[in-house]
Write an enzyme that holds these catalytic residues in place. Structure first.
Site, PDB file in Angstrom:
ATOM      1  N   GLY A   2       9.077  -8.199 -61.017  1.00 48.84           N
ATOM      2  CA  GLY A   2       9.011  -9.526 -60.571  1.00 48.84           C
ATOM      3  C   GLY A   2       8.673 -10.369 -61.632  1.00 48.84           C
ATOM      4  O   GLY A   2       7.750 -10.245 -62.527  1.00 48.84           O
ATOM      5  N   THR A  34       6.460  -1.413 -63.634  1.00 49.60           N
ATOM      6  CA  THR A  34       7.090  -1.048 -65.244  1.00 49.60           C
ATOM      7  C   THR A  34       6.093  -0.173 -65.968  1.00 49.60           C
ATOM      8  O   THR A  34       7.049   0.584 -66.802  1.00 49.60           O
ATOM      9  CB  THR A  34       6.715  -2.593 -65.877  1.00 49.60           C
ATOM     10  OG1 THR A  34       7.398  -3.453 -65.102  1.00 49.60           O
ATOM     11  CG2 THR A  34       7.483  -2.528 -67.146  1.00 49.60           C
ATOM     12  N   ARG A  38      14.576  -4.766 -60.595  1.00 51.07           N
ATOM     13  CA  ARG A  38      13.832  -3.504 -60.345  1.00 51.07           C
ATOM     14  C   ARG A  38      14.887  -2.702 -60.268  1.00 51.07           C
ATOM     15  O   ARG A  38      15.892  -2.655 -59.331  1.00 51.07           O
ATOM     16  CB  ARG A  38      13.256  -3.964 -58.901  1.00 51.07           C
ATOM     17  CG  ARG A  38      12.102  -5.180 -59.017  1.00 51.07           C
ATOM     18  CD  ARG A  38      11.536  -4.999 -57.683  1.00 51.07           C
ATOM     19  NE  ARG A  38      10.581  -6.398 -57.538  1.00 51.07           N
ATOM     20  CZ  ARG A  38       9.511  -6.658 -57.920  1.00 51.07           C
ATOM     21  NH1 ARG A  38       8.801  -5.714 -58.525  1.00 51.07           N
ATOM     22  NH2 ARG A  38       9.014  -7.653 -57.629  1.00 51.07           N
ATOM     23  N   GLY A  70      -9.832 -25.996 -52.007  1.00 49.59           N
ATOM     24  CA  GLY A  70     -10.638 -26.311 -51.138  1.00 49.59           C
ATOM     25  C   GLY A  70     -10.534 -25.803 -49.651  1.00 49.59           C
ATOM     26  O   GLY A  70     -10.840 -26.575 -48.616  1.00 49.59           O
ATOM     27  N   ARG A  88       1.339  -8.836 -53.541  1.00 48.72           N
ATOM     28  CA  ARG A  88       1.843  -7.652 -52.710  1.00 48.72           C
ATOM     29  C   ARG A  88       0.623  -6.908 -52.207  1.00 48.72           C
ATOM     30  O   ARG A  88       0.682  -6.590 -50.965  1.00 48.72           O
ATOM     31  CB  ARG A  88       2.786  -6.756 -53.486  1.00 48.72           C
ATOM     32  CG  ARG A  88       3.571  -5.832 -52.817  1.00 48.72           C
ATOM     33  CD  ARG A  88       4.240  -4.831 -53.453  1.00 48.72           C
ATOM     34  NE  ARG A  88       4.804  -5.412 -54.660  1.00 48.72           N
ATOM     35  CZ  ARG A  88       6.189  -5.419 -54.750  1.00 48.72           C
ATOM     36  NH1 ARG A  88       7.038  -4.905 -53.877  1.00 48.72           N
ATOM     37  NH2 ARG A  88       6.700  -5.813 -56.008  1.00 48.72           N
ATOM     38  N   ASP A 100      -3.112  -7.823 -60.530  1.00 49.61           N
ATOM     39  CA  ASP A 100      -3.852  -6.764 -59.686  1.00 49.61           C
ATOM     40  C   ASP A 100      -3.765  -5.485 -60.750  1.00 49.61           C
ATOM     41  O   ASP A 100      -4.112  -4.623 -60.242  1.00 49.61           O
ATOM     42  CB  ASP A 100      -2.656  -6.395 -58.601  1.00 49.61           C
ATOM     43  CG  ASP A 100      -1.358  -6.134 -58.959  1.00 49.61           C
ATOM     44  OD1 ASP A 100      -0.940  -6.483 -60.435  1.00 49.61           O
ATOM     45  OD2 ASP A 100      -0.473  -5.617 -58.417  1.00 49.61           O
ATOM     46  N   ASP A 145       2.630  -3.134 -62.440  1.00 49.69           N
ATOM     47  CA  ASP A 145       2.622  -1.672 -62.267  1.00 49.69           C
ATOM     48  C   ASP A 145       3.651  -0.947 -62.333  1.00 49.69           C
ATOM     49  O   ASP A 145       3.829   0.616 -62.732  1.00 49.69           O
ATOM     50  CB  ASP A 145       1.576  -1.293 -61.241  1.00 49.69           C
ATOM     51  CG  ASP A 145       2.136  -1.528 -59.637  1.00 49.69           C
ATOM     52  OD1 ASP A 145       2.989  -2.682 -59.779  1.00 49.69           O
ATOM     53  OD2 ASP A 145       1.740  -1.217 -58.685  1.00 49.69           O
ATOM     54  N   THR A 153       2.774 -10.212 -64.553  1.00 53.79           N
ATOM     55  CA  THR A 153       2.996 -10.281 -63.095  1.00 53.79           C
ATOM     56  C   THR A 153       1.997 -11.385 -62.614  1.00 53.79           C
ATOM     57  O   THR A 153       0.843 -11.526 -63.036  1.00 53.79           O
ATOM     58  CB  THR A 153       2.573  -8.980 -62.320  1.00 53.79           C
ATOM     59  OG1 THR A 153       2.238  -9.380 -60.976  1.00 53.79           O
ATOM     60  CG2 THR A 153       1.386  -8.445 -62.985  1.00 53.79           C
ATOM     61  N   ASP A 213       0.503 -11.345 -59.835  1.00 55.88           N
ATOM     62  CA  ASP A 213      -0.421 -10.854 -58.900  1.00 55.88           C
ATOM     63  C   ASP A 213      -1.756 -10.613 -59.484  1.00 55.88           C
ATOM     64  O   ASP A 213      -2.613 -10.605 -58.705  1.00 55.88           O
ATOM     65  CB  ASP A 213      -0.006  -9.508 -58.412  1.00 55.88           C
ATOM     66  CG  ASP A 213       1.267  -9.657 -57.428  1.00 55.88           C
ATOM     67  OD1 ASP A 213       1.732 -10.885 -57.199  1.00 55.88           O
ATOM     68  OD2 ASP A 213       1.836  -8.865 -56.762  1.00 55.88           O
TER      69      ASP A 213
HETATM   70  O1  F6P Z   1       4.731  -8.453 -57.893  1.00 61.30           O
HETATM   71  C1  F6P Z   1       4.978  -9.814 -57.964  1.00 61.30           C
HETATM   72  C2  F6P Z   1       5.609 -10.149 -56.686  1.00 61.30           C
HETATM   73  O2  F6P Z   1       5.987 -11.433 -56.722  1.00 61.30           O
HETATM   74  C3  F6P Z   1       4.603  -9.959 -55.449  1.00 61.30           C
HETATM   75  O3  F6P Z   1       3.736 -10.847 -55.290  1.00 61.30           O
HETATM   76  C4  F6P Z   1       5.710  -9.863 -54.085  1.00 61.30           C
HETATM   77  O4  F6P Z   1       5.183  -9.186 -53.269  1.00 61.30           O
HETATM   78  C5  F6P Z   1       6.757  -9.265 -55.111  1.00 61.30           C
HETATM   79  O5  F6P Z   1       6.897  -9.411 -56.340  1.00 61.30           O
HETATM   80  C6  F6P Z   1       8.235  -9.753 -54.448  1.00 61.30           C
HETATM   81  O6  F6P Z   1       8.865  -9.152 -55.055  1.00 61.30           O
HETATM   82  P1  F6P Z   1      10.873  -9.123 -55.075  1.00 61.30           P
HETATM   83  O7  F6P Z   1      11.046 -10.096 -56.445  1.00 61.30           O
HETATM   84  O8  F6P Z   1      11.238  -7.908 -54.811  1.00 61.30           O
HETATM   85  O9  F6P Z   1      11.034 -10.269 -53.795  1.00 61.30           O
END
Ligand code: F6P
Length: 329
Positions: free
Chosen positions: A10, A111, A78, A192, A178, A136, A109, A132, A134
């Protein structure tokens, strides 16, 4: 050295300043940079960034004025082909064919899992940068793109609060992440919100209804609930349905922010983080390191072996979960 750079998974705001830093730091040290377009897919297809002289090399001017741009000038993907049988070996063959000595993948992750697989078939050096939204990954306090995504989500929350207040309504706003509640929790705190439904805490419809009744009795007329897409309950729409069925004391509406959060000009913080980590990745490669992600922990630049970055999802700070509960009164 010939250093390859690509973005994968992503896209995240801040990937461009990171690419720029890789290019300019490597060129400043006397090395060459091959830009690989469209992540692992582009690597398989030998899809390189071509400069105005027609060469597959990035120049100082290839990255002029890119820091402010959203998305990634190298594009991302991807790649199913890379994960299919023979994909990794084919990618390693391409790297050998084009005499690439080192790689700097920018991504999350998936990647880095791809980089670990590649290291089994190819003996060049690989240092990744965490790109990313996220947040995460372990091994860095923040990932490139997180700050911008939260800024975008908070702007949306602020606007929704205006209309929620005008109509005395409750909004459920679904944000990305995700498997992680980071975007959700930070958005809820900064915006808030009264509730954050995130994977790291249990989402209990009855408890939320009780909380909403208390807030209504205290005179609250509008409510914002931030729902992380990875929340175990199953998303904002399901939560809205079940809250309504359980006697929610507010009229409700739902909005899924989705990929909106991945776009836009990177926030200054993401530009600085991307620049710092891109430069550090180059210096790490040149110093002989490999198999690790460049990160920033408590202001210090650190390398973390790839498998440790995705061994588990980075847990959200519990004190912030508690703070939200305290402030949502
Ligand atoms: O990992 C980043 C992210 O934006 C996540 O938050 C989300 O679940 C996912 O990618 C969406 O992926 P795609 O680009 O395949 O719709």
């Amino acid at each position: 050295m010939r250093i390859g750079v690509f973005c994968s998974g992503g896209d995240a705001p801040g990937m461009n300043p990171c690419v720029r830093a890789v290019v300019r730091s490597a060129l400043a040290a006397g090395h060459a940079v091959v830009g690989i377009r469209r992540g692992y897919q582009g690597l398989l297809e030998e899809d390189f960034f071509i400069n105005p002289e027609g060469q597959p090399l990035m120049t100082l001017r290839s990255v002029s004025d890119v820091s402010k741009l959203g998305g990634t000038i190298l594009e991302s993907s991807r790649s199913e082909a890379y994960q299919a049988d023979g994909g990794v070996k084919q990618a390693a063959d391409v790297l050998r064919k084009h005499r690439i000595d080192a790689l700097i993948p920018i991504g999350g992750d998936g990647t880095f899992r791809g980089a670990v697989a590649l290291a089994e078939q190819w003996d060049g050096r690989i240092i990744g940068c965490p790109g990313t939204i996220d947040n995460d990954l372990l091994g860095t306090d923040y990932t490139i793109g997180f700050a911008t995504a939260v800024t975008t989500a908070v702007e949306a929350l602020d606007k929704l609060r205006d209309t929620a207040a005008s109509h005395e309504r409750m909004f459920l706003v679904e944000v990305m992440g995700r498997h992680s509640g980071y975007i959700g929790l930070y958005t809820a705190l900064a915006g808030g919100a009264e509730v954050a439904a995130i994977p790291e805490t249990v989402t209990d419809v009855r408890a939320i209804i009780e909380q909403l009744k208390v807030l209504k009795a205290r005179g609250k007329t509008s409510i914002m609930i931030v729902v992380a897409e990875g929340d175990e309950y199953g998303g904002a729409e399901k939560l809205q349905r079940d809250l309504r069925a359980a006697g929610c004391p507010f009229a409700t509406r739902t909005l899924i922010l989705g990929h909106l959060q991945r776009g836009g000009s990177p926030a200054p913080w993401d530009r600085i983080l991307g620049s710092r980590l891109g430069d550090f990745a180059v210096r790490s490669v040149l110093a002989g390191h490999s198999g690790a992600m460049a990160g920033e922990v408590k202001g210090e630049l650190v390398l973390t072996p790839f498998p440790e970055t995705y061994a588990r999802h980075r847990p959200v700070p519990q004190d912030l979960v508690k703070l939200l509960e305290t402030l949502a009164s």
